[in-house]
Design an enzyme around this catalytic site. Structure first.
Site, PDB file in Angstrom:
ATOM      1  N   SER A  52      11.686  52.998  79.756  1.00 17.03           N
ATOM      2  CA  SER A  52      10.226  53.050  79.575  1.00 17.03           C
ATOM      3  C   SER A  52       9.679  51.729  79.412  1.00 17.03           C
ATOM      4  CB  SER A  52       9.889  53.810  78.375  1.00 17.03           C
ATOM      5  OG  SER A  52       8.782  53.622  77.991  1.00 17.03           O
ATOM      6  N   TYR A  66      10.946  55.144  69.849  1.00 14.87           N
ATOM      7  CA  TYR A  66      11.303  55.794  71.335  1.00 14.87           C
ATOM      8  C   TYR A  66      11.555  54.670  71.887  1.00 14.87           C
ATOM      9  CZ  TYR A  66      10.070  57.141  75.996  1.00 14.87           C
ATOM     10  OH  TYR A  66      10.012  57.581  77.325  1.00 14.87           O
TER      11      TYR A  66
END
Length: 335
Positions: free
Chosen positions: A127, A152
């Site tokens: 990501s 995350y």
């Protein structure tokens, strides 16, 4: 290729589109998902239902955080290529345990299964959030990602390090892809394009961070998928020129690479909202809020490496992409 390609998270947004594209190329796909309720499961079921009738698709409901289930999946099939997109998403999600279960334990189980099955290439989702507190723009794979600012992001950074260790120890070729704000038909309801569209269409207010002075590298899903399918058969090789005294984070002496995959053209959220308003023919009821914890004011992908290695060239403008999304939204919701 005679063996199927495994796509995890196949009921998810990107996984669904990847499976469709691979089958359009005549390739067999085994798609797995565990249908977690992070957002409306009915949307995941609808995506999976569209894939299931295809003769090249075999769908399975598997929780990859269960090591035995992961091992059994790989025993049932002979995978030479794996595209691992299953994860607990969301930089603002507050419960830490799903991140640990899906993104750490689940990813470890995938690495172990790939290692013991002799998989020739693992492509996995990282990501853009791994850049965290780094403010050097555009974000480059050759820069530091040592300061994540959300859990995350920390798990995605951990995935990169875990994959690199397996590439080093066991020679498992692995490629990590740092996605930048993907949107499009069948997208995620918790992300800006879908969330704003849904609220504006229903006459509800939208919360706009930092008065909309936030820039994102919005990337249309078809462009993302094109990059993934170009990479799947290009397993990375060890870089013999890698210098341990001046280590480059983007490459390695092991068969591991990380790439940015984004539009390389950041757009202001205010412009996104205006495009959605025009497409819907309705004005937004805006409420300004502060930039939430874990968010950053701007992202921009340097895709030089991916362009060089596979000819990656995103071609969908935000105006075109939003128009396509809104047309899908009207059809799916009967709006």
């Amino acid at each position: 290729m005679s063996t199927p390609i495994l796509v995890t998270g196949a009921a998810g947004f990107i996984g669904y589109h990847v499976a469709e594209r691979l089958m359009a190329q005549g390739r067999r796909v085994v798609g797995v998902d565990c249908f977690t309720p992070y957002y409306d499961v009915a949307l995941k079921e609808a995506r999976f239902a569209r894939l299931t009738p295809h003769g090249l698709f075999s769908g399975e409901r598997v929780d990859l955080s269960d090591p035995q289930a992961a091992r059994d999946l790989f025993r049932r099939h002979r995978f030479e290529r794996v595209i691992h997109l299953a994860a607990q998403p969301g930089v603002r999600f507050v419960d830490p345990m799903p991140y640990a279960s899906s993104n750490l334990v689940g990813f470890m189980n995938m690495l172990e299964a790939c290692r013991h099955s002799g998989v020739g290439h693992l492509v996995y989702a990282s990501s853009s959030s791994v850049y965290g507190a780094n403010r050097t723009l555009p974000f480059s794979e050759h820069e530091s990602t040592e300061h994540p600012i959300s859990l995350y992001a920390a798990t995605k950074k951990a995935n990169e390090m875990m994959a690199h260790s397996y590439a080093s120890l066991f020679g498992l070729p692995a490629t990590g892809l740092r996605f930048f704000t993907v949107y499009g038909p069948w997208g995620r309801p918790d992300m800006a394009v879908y969330k704003f569209t849904h609220a504006i269409a229903e006459g509800r207010e939208i919360q706009v961070a930092n008065a909309g002075r936030v820039w994102r590298d919005f990337t249309y899903v078809d462009d993302i998928v094109e990059g993934i399918v170009r990479l799947v058969d290009r397993a990375p090789a060890a870089n013999p020129a890698w210098d341990a005294e001046h280590p480059d984070p983007a490459t390695s002496a092991a068969p591991h690479r990380v790439y940015n995959i984004g539009n390389d053209n950041p757009e202001e959220v205010n412009d996104l909202i205006a495009l959605i308003e025009d497409a819907l023919g309705r004005r937004a009821n805006r409420v300004d809020i502060a930039l939430p914890p874990g968010d950053v004011p701007e992202t921009r992908a340097d895709v030089t490496d991916l362009r060089r290695d596979v000819g990656f060239a995103p071609s969908t403008s935000l105006a075109d992409g939003v128009g396509r999304f809104v047309r899908w939204y009207r059809e799916y919701h009967g709006a």
